[in-house]
Design a protein around this motif. Sequence first.
Motif, mmCIF file in Angstrom:
data_model
loop_
_atom_site.group_PDB
_atom_site.id
_atom_site.type_symbol
_atom_site.label_atom_id
_atom_site.label_comp_id
_atom_site.label_asym_id
_atom_site.label_seq_id
_atom_site.Cartn_x
_atom_site.Cartn_y
_atom_site.Cartn_z
ATOM 1 N N LEU A 1 -2.061 3.942 9.689
ATOM 2 C CA LEU A 1 -2.343 5.137 8.892
ATOM 3 C C LEU A 1 -1.069 5.664 8.242
ATOM 4 O O LEU A 1 -1.069 6.070 7.069
ATOM 5 C CB LEU A 1 -2.967 6.230 9.763
ATOM 6 N N PHE A 2 0.014 5.667 9.006
ATOM 7 C CA PHE A 2 1.291 6.145 8.475
ATOM 8 C C PHE A 2 1.760 5.265 7.311
ATOM 9 O O PHE A 2 2.174 5.776 6.266
ATOM 10 C CB PHE A 2 2.343 6.153 9.587
ATOM 11 N N ILE A 3 1.682 3.952 7.483
ATOM 12 C CA ILE A 3 2.100 3.023 6.437
ATOM 13 C C ILE A 3 1.236 3.187 5.195
ATOM 14 O O ILE A 3 1.743 3.199 4.063
ATOM 15 C CB ILE A 3 2.012 1.568 6.955
ATOM 16 N N ALA A 4 -0.080 3.329 5.370
ATOM 17 C CA ALA A 4 -0.987 3.482 4.240
ATOM 18 C C ALA A 4 -0.791 4.814 3.523
ATOM 19 O O ALA A 4 -1.034 4.932 2.319
ATOM 20 C CB ALA A 4 -2.431 3.349 4.711
ATOM 21 N N PHE A 5 -0.348 5.809 4.268
ATOM 22 C CA PHE A 5 -0.135 7.151 3.709
ATOM 23 C C PHE A 5 1.108 7.213 2.819
ATOM 24 O O PHE A 5 1.158 7.992 1.857
ATOM 25 C CB PHE A 5 -0.015 8.143 4.866
ATOM 26 N N LEU A 6 2.110 6.389 3.098
ATOM 27 C CA LEU A 6 3.406 6.503 2.437
ATOM 28 C C LEU A 6 3.382 6.375 0.909
ATOM 29 O O LEU A 6 4.015 7.183 0.216
ATOM 30 C CB LEU A 6 4.392 5.483 3.028
ATOM 31 N N PRO A 7 2.714 5.365 0.317
ATOM 32 C CA PRO A 7 2.764 5.232 -1.146
ATOM 33 C C PRO A 7 2.310 6.487 -1.887
ATOM 34 O O PRO A 7 2.982 6.947 -2.815
ATOM 35 C CB PRO A 7 1.829 4.049 -1.417
ATOM 36 N N ALA A 8 1.173 7.045 -1.496
ATOM 37 C CA ALA A 8 0.674 8.245 -2.168
ATOM 38 C C ALA A 8 1.594 9.435 -1.928
ATOM 39 O O ALA A 8 1.794 10.273 -2.828
ATOM 40 C CB ALA A 8 -0.738 8.566 -1.689
ATOM 41 N N ALA A 9 2.168 9.517 -0.735
ATOM 42 C CA ALA A 9 3.067 10.635 -0.426
ATOM 43 C C ALA A 9 4.313 10.591 -1.303
ATOM 44 O O ALA A 9 4.714 11.605 -1.901
ATOM 45 C CB ALA A 9 3.463 10.593 1.047
ATOM 46 N N VAL A 10 4.923 9.435 -1.398
ATOM 47 C CA VAL A 10 6.153 9.298 -2.191
ATOM 48 C C VAL A 10 5.875 9.494 -3.684
ATOM 49 O O VAL A 10 6.555 10.268 -4.361
ATOM 50 C CB VAL A 10 6.789 7.916 -1.952
ATOM 51 N N LEU A 11 4.859 8.808 -4.196
ATOM 52 C CA LEU A 11 4.545 8.919 -5.618
ATOM 53 C C LEU A 11 4.027 10.307 -5.966
ATOM 54 O O LEU A 11 4.302 10.816 -7.063
ATOM 55 C CB LEU A 11 3.508 7.858 -5.995
#
Length: 297
Positions: free
Chosen positions: A110-120
Amino acid sequence: MDLPLLAKALILGIIEGLTEFLPVSSTGHLIIFGDLLDYTDAQSKVFKIVIQLAAILAVCWDYRARLIERLHGATGITRHYAQVELRENGLWRSLPRYLKEDSVAFWFNLFIAFLPAAVLGLMFYKTIKGFLFNPLTVATMLVLGGVLILYLEKRAYHPRIDSVDRMRWPDALKVGFAQSLAMIPGTSRSGSTIMGGLIFGLSRKTATEFSFFLAIPTMFAATVYDVYKNWSLLHMADLPVFAVGFVASFLAAMVAVKAFLRFVSGHSFALFAWYRIVFGLVVLISWKMGWVTWHAD
């Protein structure tokens, strides 16, 4: 549309709850119906954040047993390795075995999948909010997204992952990048993650469930950030309006999640694709013909 504010809150709350987890874009629907209801002032921005949070809490409640089980499992595993293996072998040597445990791997994915949207999202927040949050952008993306879903549904899929527990971190990262496409309103967060999951080898049920789980950190983070950015717009006098929308969204989402899971077990997403196309075209045609004065900015 001249309706009492509480009636507008009720309508938008139901719309949010019903559409948050369907591949039809809940944000897009709130933008379009908010415009139709003439509820586009500063208060409406915070209101839409609050009712989205209600929909996410509905999923947390519906999946509470599984989430608690995962949390307890991860906590117990963490404590065990912290006391034994991490002390003896060091963090990096024991990390691969550590991540093989289902509960820890679940939260890590979940953390890994969350990262792209969080950063962008942090990078392009102002641009997206300033230029893309309007009915015409939403309608265009609804149509394009619907066409894309129809195209993807014609492909032959050979799922290799039939459970969220069987996902590895590269699978989660790919789904996370797919989710980041939903920053454009009208694209649909759930649609992006589910269709992305299908492309990357997840079964329909697995892609749908992971989309539900991924919505929790994603929407909580988006809510906290939006509230922080719009803190000055919060007023106690708005509490009744927010309460009506919150409850309506929560209850509608509870119904929608269970119905959607039953639906996807035996159907394609073509129905949602055609709905997107028709709805988007209606908005665009009404704008072109001058039947409705949509806000273009």
